[in-house]
Each structure stands twice: as structure tokens, then as C-alpha cells.
Enzyme design. Structure first.
Site, mmCIF file in Angstrom:
data_model
loop_
_atom_site.group_PDB
_atom_site.id
_atom_site.type_symbol
_atom_site.label_atom_id
_atom_site.label_comp_id
_atom_site.label_asym_id
_atom_site.label_seq_id
_atom_site.Cartn_x
_atom_site.Cartn_y
_atom_site.Cartn_z
ATOM 1 C CE1 TYR A 437 50.351 -8.509 -18.672
ATOM 2 C CE2 TYR A 437 50.651 -9.609 -16.578
ATOM 3 C CZ TYR A 437 50.410 -9.921 -17.892
ATOM 4 O OH TYR A 437 50.283 -11.167 -18.421
ATOM 5 C CD GLU A 438 56.091 -5.829 -19.327
ATOM 6 O OE1 GLU A 438 56.524 -4.829 -19.721
ATOM 7 O OE2 GLU A 438 56.488 -6.778 -18.531
ATOM 8 N N GLY A 439 52.740 -1.434 -18.420
ATOM 9 C CA GLY A 439 52.085 -0.172 -18.776
ATOM 10 C C GLY A 439 50.685 -0.214 -19.120
ATOM 11 C CD GLN A 444 51.233 0.341 -23.636
ATOM 12 O OE1 GLN A 444 52.158 0.299 -24.666
ATOM 13 N NE2 GLN A 444 51.585 -0.257 -22.150
#
Lengths: 596, 596
Positions: A437-439, A444
Site C-alpha cells: 500500500y501507498e505504492g 517506489q
């Protein structure tokens, strides 16, 4: 005690590696004196250990549940969150003008680590709220700031980020949610959002959803996405709660881990339209979201460090208690397994990874503070570049390593590790979301390769490597022993990373797929080398203190030993990464899709 | 179809790398012609895919449960196990005289892999039964063989291994269960055994427990342990089932994974004493148990390969179906994620690890066959040494890699991977036990270091490395391209492994803790280098077939590409391992226990 904050290591990193005394001189950071910071961290540690950590197992055993659109969180969460808000912990890094403590990111960062060590699921609610605060602070109207910020910072209300839709995960260009202007300054929002962390819960009076959606005339792709604030309850002019907005939680997910944290499917506008207001300008939503995301990505990196520290502490405890087999050097009977070399190796690996990631992230936080508060624009710029380069590394590497650390934690427990009641398995399950999550780590890595390395021809990366080289030079004062060994591995690692940076920056045009075939490996390698760099800096400080007869001898000796372990066992992987990235790119795409 | 057996790769390995045609010439293996073997595997594949694989998810969702001493397995397991027995699959490698098929281990091995790919939890019951058969065959009396073997081999009854007690896990010296001779040739067994896989269930008429216990006058430690057979139901002289024996399941564990497989706590002798008979001679229990364990350890290695293959297939399927983001080389719209380099890298890594471990294990199985059936004692001896060296590597490395492969499988699924309904997370949870049971990786590594490397001064290891060198020489015929690149990495890897073997064999006396600090790393490195060796051999075969215009071009090209990937991405880790083992041993034990 299920969790004891590693305050000694945290303060060492804050003071000796991240340079708190320098941060303290920055305009706006004058309150963050070493004494104040120590007091804040001690208080935070107490709260996390005593109030939040004891809820961690309960959250796994009795997760949040959904019934008729309402989500009931694990017993105790509501009260703990209230206490969290009242104690001011949501506001550590937020402006005093809106009720925050106005402390630097360097101080907020260890607080976030502690909260995540205590309880990953619980910590997600403040994490997302921080993101909402950040976005409104940057791009919100005065009206929006007035309505929302104080209540978010006090913990009375919470925030969410609504990006993902069933067809739009990593690729936000595919977002389909609609926002139709009503002519009165408001928009009617409709669409389905999935994977919304704390998208519905009973811990706060109101939930402030920040939602990506398209206006009717918006261009296709990411350039047509706008950001809206859509509260669960509309807010009256006097600040009191008004009507229930048309956003409803239709289900929550049954997940591998972080079970106490409700992951909602939210339906906007099924009953007439959810009312929202625009944040900033139309079609710039992704840009604002990136502000939230950079902060959130860094914070997810802290989640990795937090869960790694907790898994480490649990494994150490078990290794001290469990008696099995004689000591290899001879013993009259069986001994605690912490005496066995392979158990020790696993504990050292867990410890070394966690300490290195902690050091790297706190140093990154200090750069953020300098980037925002330093009076000299040139210093701000170089710190901002450093910070931006590090965010994907902190997020990607800290979370990737946390999965391995949690897995080692299970292994230290032997058969008991596989039994859920033991608790080691929860960390292994919980940690598994962090690289997603969050990429994802690949996202990243795209950021690290594209925006952070290729865009400036590798200049920022080379600048960081020049700093590494200065540490190598300082290490050269020691011609034998641990520091010399550390220098050897650091030098080999930094040279290998430099080759990789040249390869990445130099081959993007000619062989884009080849470069991206190694993007995640580049990210991990950067974590390994730069984490090793921080451990080398730590060893230098420790050695100088020892040489000067100054301070806690055992702590400094342990720090040097851990840095040495990191160098031999982890930094030594750099050469393999170099081969895989530079020579190994061809093999990645060699097989036709149908051959899989 | 949820699982499709990789028959093409299996047959390639069996025929081209493990030398089925040579095994087929061994006395007793004449039935195992390539045609017969292919037919057997096809039939087994069908059974595993159609009957066993569909029960895998159900077993996770509705695990076995305990009620009043009885264990009810997941719906469908009982019928599937009956069909398994009736089709003769329990008996593949067991003697024809007791109803088995009498086929070589090289044929049983892929069957075991397929069963484990289909359903790890289900496969454990036959796996433990194989162990019981093996022990009774080796050390049982004629009476015991007569009573038990046929029923075990037909799948009418099942077997268990009872080693672990609460205080005796890895350290069997601590076993406390008692066995008191009754003067009539039987013993009364009492004690508590934990972690007993399929220790109680409803899938068979009787359960044959093989139990480690101490007789009253037995010496302390491992030299005072005897092996007993203790059936759930006593067996009458005519072979019919008699009285219920005094062994009772008091609970089963709540586990992270393999939930359908009941893990029992067994209480022996709480109600007057469980009746058992001695297997072999008193105080030689550990020796017999080792026979079972070597077979079981190898089989657990196959579990690793099985779950890795299943996780790989699932990830490939998702990567083909999930559409997200444009192709980096340009595309009109979003494409299936299998086109994205990092997804491809993860799939290649999963595939390369799985294929390498498969090759290594099948070659090991063929050595087992030669060790047992070859007419020349010298050939038997060298094959036995090879087999024994490889067992800890196959067990340890295949299972360690399977955790990473299953984790990559989750990652390929992105957010969906974390949702239990998707199924990827089950493999991640299931795989986590494999490095723990039948001896943790550290226990395998102790075996590899102590019995398999130091005892003969590294001679067996060097013999294996000499074989690797011959492969390097064959690769030298190719001076450019993939095979030359593979040779580079294989040569570097085998040289590094040789240094490590010298270090291990040479430093045991001077620095035992230092050597064991690197024991698991040595095991993993041996897996990496010897797995890479097998992939190199595979690439050679494939290249020669291509050069000769012989056979399946796409398959051979893919094999070479996978071998190349293995060399650049996995074999390249060897140098890091060498540093960690040889230079890194000091750092492992450097910190005092109280500093953790």
C-alpha cells in the site's frame, strides 16, 4: 511489557546521526531542544507501551467488523484513540496555529515509529489523518482549513485517502469517479473507492475523505484528476455536524493481517450524490495527492521499522526464555537458545536491519526539516533533493526488510512461531501489506529511477555517494579492526552503487525495460548501501566516544558490533545486486509471455 | 484449473538431468521405463489437479476441527484420501511385496511434488505415512511388517511421527516419554507429544503412531531413546481392529497455515497405559527415526517446491489477467501487468528458483536410487554420500526459497494479494512452516556442517564441486551469449563455495561458534550454487538440442533464459554469502546476551 521503546537507540540516532542540535537552530524549530525532545519521546513511549501496545493482539483476534454500513472497531480502540488525541499526539508535527505541537519531523518520526511498533493497525488511523492534514494545509482554502484542520489535529475527526478503484490501483490514470459542479461551489461526487483504510469506523465523530475524481470536462489520464474533500457528515456554518453525506461503507475486506484496521469499500453518491468541495484547483489532484503520498510513504516506511522492532523484541524475549540443546562450547545442560549461533545470527540480522533503517529514516526526516526551515535557499534545495531521493528508499527498503525480519522472528520461535497464540505470526502477516500500500515497491522504484535519478542525470544520487565517500575517508583513520572491515564493505558497496546509478541514468533511453527490470533491485541496493553508510557513521561516533572514554561503553560496543555485522552480512550483498541489475537485465524480459 | 502439473519440465529434468534411462537399468528399477514413467506422472497429475487441488482453499477456510477427542477433517478430504489410496498413490515407491508399485524414488519424487502443489495440508498425511512405512520396513519385526505395512501402503491406515514434547523440540535429548516393558513383549507408553501432524483424524480406520520414548533403565540423552509403534486401535491376531488404545488427542493447534492438517497434542497412557511394541532394538530409536527423517526431510523439501510452483502458477495467471498501466515501450492503453518489467522479474525469480530446486531434488532422488540399487558397491557408496550431502540442502534451501517465492506471489497480486479471498496469501501462510518442521533450517545446517562436511574433511563437498567444474568445462565450449554468462557466474559461485567448504572444514576445531554462525548461510549458498549448477546443466542440454534442431524450440529457449536469469540474479549472491560466512562470523556472537 509487550513493547519497550528503544529510546536509547532513538536518541543516539536523533542526536548523533540526524543532528538534532542543528535542527534545533532552524527557524521554527527552536522548541525542539534535546531536553524537550527526550521528554516528548519518553512520554510518547509510555503512552504507546501502556495504552496502545496491549491492544495489538486483541485487534488481530477480534478485528473490526461491518454491520449494516457501520464498522465497529476492536474493543478499546475508541478509548485509546480518544486518549491519543487528547494527549496531543496527532498534532506533534502540525502547526501550533491549528492546535498542533509544531515540532520538527525529526521528532514526529520516532513517535510514529513507536506508535507503529505498538500497534500497526491502530497507527494507520493517525497516519491517514496526517496525510489529510498535509493535503489541506498545502492546497486547502482558508474555509477548508478553518473547518477541518483543528478537528483533525485534535483527533476529534479522522482523515482518509480515496485513490484506488477496482480498475485503478497502481495506475491512477484509470480513475473513473465523477465530480459534477453544482454551481454553489460544491460538487456532487459519485463512484466506488476500494481499499480505503479507516474509510468507516466508530473512533471519531466525523471522517474527512479526500477523494480523487474527474470533473465532467476533465482531460483523460492523470491530468484530469481533481481532489475533493467529502466529509462523512456535512459541517454546518457554526462548525457543528450537519446531515449525513451520501458516502457509505458497503463492506470491509477480510485480510491477511492488520485486521483491526478496517479496509473499506466506499460508495459515493448512490443516494443522490455525495457533497464535496474542491481542494486547490481542478485537474491538479494528483499533484496534491503526491504531497500526501510522500508523507504517507515515508510514514509507511516507519511502519516497516516499527513492526521490525516489535518482531525483534519478541524474538529476543523468546530466545532468552526457551531452553534447548547444549552450548556448542560445552555446557552441563541445555541452555537458552540465544546462546546458539544461528539464533544469534537471526537476532543480529533483525537488529542490524532495524537500526540501519531507523538511522536512514531519521536522517531523512532531518533533511525534511532543513528543506522546510533553513534560511538559506541553497541549503533548503539540497536537503529537499536528499529527502525526495530517500523517500522511496525509506518506504521501499524498510518495508521489504520488515517482511524478512518478521519472518526471521517466526523462525526464532521454531514450531511455536507457527502457532497463532504465540503472536510472532501476526507480525509476519501484518508486515506483508507494507510493500504494497501507498505504492508497491515497484512504484517506489519507478519513482526512484524516473523522478529521482534519471531526471537529474543521477546528480542527487552522486551527491549522496559523495557523502558516503566522506564517511569512508573518516573510517580510513582506523586501519584494522571492525571499522576497517566496515570501510572495506562500504567502499565496495558504494562503488557498486555508483556503477548502478551510472547504468540507470545512462541506459534509460536505449533500454528502458532493461533499466526498469532492475528498478526494485536498485531500490533495495540503495537501502543496503545507504543503510550501511548510516551504520558506518554510527560506528564512527561510537568509536570516538569510546576513544574519548565518553558515555555508555556497552551501548557503543554493541553499536560497533552491529555495524560490523551489517557490513559483512548485508552490505556484502551489494555486488550481487550490481550483477543482477547491470548484467541481469537482459534475462528478465527474455521469455515470451505465453511461455510462462 | 487451479493447478496444472508442469509435466514438461518434470520430464525434462527426469530424463535429461536426473538420468532416468540409467536409473531404469538398475536392478529392481526395470519397470521404470521412460514411457511408463510418463504415463504414471500423467495419471498422477490428473488425480492431483482434479481431486486434490480443488480442496485446497476449502481446507484453509474450513480447517480440521477438534471435538471431544475426535478430529473432523475438511469436507471432501476423507473421500479424496480414500481415492488416493485406492489408486495406489501411497504405494508408488514402496515394495510390490506389500502392495506397492515398487517404482524408484526418482518417480515418486515428482508425484510428491504434484500432491504438495495441489494441497500441502492434504499431502502431509501421505508424507508422514511414508515415514512410518520406511521405519517399519527398515527396523520393524516381521510381525510388525505383516500387521502394518500392507494397510499403510494401501492407504487404509495412516502413520505419524511422535518426536516433539513441550520441552523437547529441536533437542531430542530432552524426550521424557516413558515405555515400561510388560513382560509379554509389549510396553506401556506414557507421556505427552505435541505438534503431531495428522495425530488424530477421520480419514482412515487406524492411525499408526511411531513414538520416541525411554525405557526405565535407558541412559540419559539421545542414546537412551527407543522407538515404539503404538496404534490408535490395537490389532487382533487376524488383522481386524481390536480395542481402542490409550492414546488420545486432547487438542489441535490454531495455526498460521496448513490449517486443514490437524496438528495434535497426543496424550499417551493417561487411562492405564498405551500399549506399544518396540521397533528394532532398545536405545536405537534415534537412529531409526533418522531413516524416517531423512526421507521426510527430503519430502518437506518437495513441499517447498510444490508450494512454490503453485504460487508461481497463481501469480502468472493474475499477471496475465490484470490490466494496469501502459507498456513502458508504449501502448495505446493499459496492458496486462505481465508486460511490466518488475512483475516479469518477480515471475522469473519465482520460476528460476522453483525450476532449480526441482532439478536439484530430482537429481538427488536419482542418486538415492543408485545408492540403493546399483550393483557396484563403490557406485552405491558415492551416490549415498551425494544423497546424504544433498538432503539438508534440498530440505533447507527449497523451503527457505519457497517462503520468498510465496511472498513474491502475494506481491504480484498487489492489494488483492493481501485479501484472503484471492488465495495468494494462503501460500504465504502455508509455506511458513516448511523451514521449521522436520528440523528447522538451522538443524539442517547443523547436519550439513557436522555430519556431511566436517566429518569427511569436506571430501564429499569437494567431490560435488568437481562435478560442477566439469559442467563449467562443458560450458566453455560457448564463448559468448547466455551460456558464457552462465559459466562466469557458475565459476565465481563454485570458487566461493569451495572457499566456504575449506573454511567450514578447517575451522571447526578452532572456532566452532564461528563456523556455526555461518551454517545456515552455507546451506543457502550451497542451494544457490548447486541449484545454479543444475540450471547450467539444463541450459547445456537445451543448447545442444537447439544446435541439433531437436525438439521443442520454445521450451529450450525458455530454459536457457531461465538459467541465465538464475545465474545473474541468484548465483550472483554467492560472493555476498562468502563474505558473510568467512569474514562475518566474528560479528555474530560479538554482543553480550544482555545487550539484546
Amino acid at each position: 511489557m509487550s513493547y519497550v521503546a528503544p529510546l536509547k537507540d532513538m536518541l543516539f540516532v536523533i542526536n548523533e546521526l540526524a543532528g538534532l542540535s542543528e535542527v534545533n537552530t532552524l527557524p521554527g524549530c527552536e522548541d525542539a531542544s534535546p531536553e524537550t525532545v527526550e521528554a516528548v519521546l519518553e512520554e510518547n513511549a509510555k503512552f504507546c507501551s501502556e495504552v496502545v501496545a496491549p491492544l495489538n493482539v486483541a485487534g488481530d483476534k477480534e478485528p473490526s467488523f461491518w454491520q449494516e454500513g457501520k464498522v465497529t472497531t476492536t474493543k478499546g480502540f475508541k478509548e485509546a484513540f480518544k486518549a491519543f488525541g487528547e494527549a496531543g499526539w496527532q498534532g506533534v508535527q502540525h502547526p501550533v496555529e491549528f492546535g498542533g505541537q509544531g515540532l520538527p519531523k525529526l521528532v514526529a518520526t520516532p513517535c510514529i515509529e513507536m506508535l507503529n511498533s505498538a500497534n500497526l493497525s491502530f497507527a494507520l488511523c493517525p497516519l491517514l489523518t496526517d496525510g489529510a492534514i498535509e493535503a489541506l494545509m498545502t492546497a486547502g482554502t482558508d474555509e477548508q482549513k478553518k473547518i477541518y484542520l483543528e478537528n483533525l489535529i485534535s483527533g476529534k475527526w479522522t482523515g482518509t485517502m480515496n485513490l484506488t478503484e477496482p480498475q485503478a490501483g497502481s495506475d491512477l490514470a484509470l480513475v473513473r469517479s465523477r465530480a459534477v459542479p453544482q454551481g454553489d461551489g460544491t460538487y456532487k461526487i459519485s463512484g466506488t473507492k476500494i481499499f480505503i483504510t479507516y474509510g468507516e469506523h466508530d473512533m471519531a465523530e466525523n471522517i474527512v475523505h479526500l477523494v480523487l475524481a474527474r470533473t465532467p470536462d476533465a482531460p483523460e489520464g492523470v491530468k484530469g484528476i481533481s481532489l475533493f474533500v467529502v466529509p462523512k457528515f456535512l459541517v454546518n456554518a457554526d462548525g457543528s455536524l450537519g446531515e449525513r453525506n451520501d458516502v457509505h461503507c458497503v463492506s470491509i475486506e477480510h485480510k491477511l493481517g492488520i485486521k483491526a484496521s478496517p479496509t473499506a469499500v466506499l460508495q459515493f453518491g448512490d443516494h443522490g450524490g455525495a457533497i464535496g468541495t474542491l481542494v486547490g484547483e481542478e485537474n491538479r489532484g494528483l499533484e496534491y495527492m503526491f504531497i500526501m503520498m510522500n508523507a504517507a510513504r515515508f510514514a509507511v516506511g516507519m511502519q516497516g521499522i516499527g513492526v521490525a522492532e516489535r518482531a525483534y523484541q519478541k524474538a529476543v524475549q523468546y530466545a532468552r526464555d526457551r531452553v534447548q540443546s547444549r552450548d556448542l562450547a560445552g555446557s552441563s545442560g541445555p541452555v537458552a537458545i540465544i546462546h546458539h549461533p544461528d539464533v544469534r545470527r537471526m537476532l543480529m540480522s533483525m537488529r542490524a536491519h532495524t537500526e540501519a533503517a531507523r538511522a536512514l529514516s531519521y536522517v531523512t526526516a532531518a533533511a525534511h526539516d532543513a528543506a522546510h526551515h533553513h534560511p538559506d535557499a541553497a541549503v533548503r534545495k539540497i536537503n529537499q533533493e536528499f529527502y525526495e531521493y530517500m523517500v522511496p528508499v525509506v518506504k521501499g527498503w524498510s518495508t521489504e526488510m520488515s517482511i524478512n525480519v518478521a519472518s526471521d522472528g517466526v523462525q526464532v520461535h521454531g514450531g511455536m512461531g507457527f502457532i497463532e497464540e504465540t503472536g510472532a505470526a501476526q507480525h509476519y502477516r501484518d508486515a506483508r501489506i507494507l510493500t504494497i500500500y501507498e505504492g508497491t515497491t515497484a512504484i517506489q522504484a519507478n519513482d526512484l529511477v524516473g523522478r529521482k535519478t534519471v531526471r537529474d542525470g543521477g546528480a542527487t544520487a552522486k551527491g549522496v555517494l559523495a557523502q558516503v565517500r566522506r564517511t569512508e575517508e573518516e573510517l580510513a583513520a582506523y586501519t584494522s579492526g571492525d571499522l576497517a572491515a566496515i570501510r572495506n564493505q562500504l567502499a565496495a558497496g558504494s562503488r557498486a552503487l555508483e556503477e548502478v546509478v551510472d547504468y540507470v541514468a545512462g541506459n534509460m533511453k536505449a533500454d528502458i525495460k532493461g533499466v526498469f527490470a532492475g528498478s526494485v533491485l536498485y531500490l533495495k541496493m540503495a537501502g543496503v548501501v545507504l543503510g550501511g553508510w548510516q551504520m558506518a557513521r554510527a560506528a564512527l561516533v561510537a568509536q570516538r566516544k569510546l576513544d574519548a572514554g565518553d558515555g555508555d561503553v556497552k551501548f557503543f560496543q554493541a553499536k560497533i558490533a552491529t555495524a560490523r555485522f551489517f557490513a559483512d552480512h548485508i552490505l556484502s550483498q551489494a555486488s550481487g545486486y550490481r550483477v543482477a541489475i547491470v548484467d541481469g537485465s537482459a534475462g528478465v524480459m527474455a521469455i515470451a509471455e505465453e511461455q510462462f
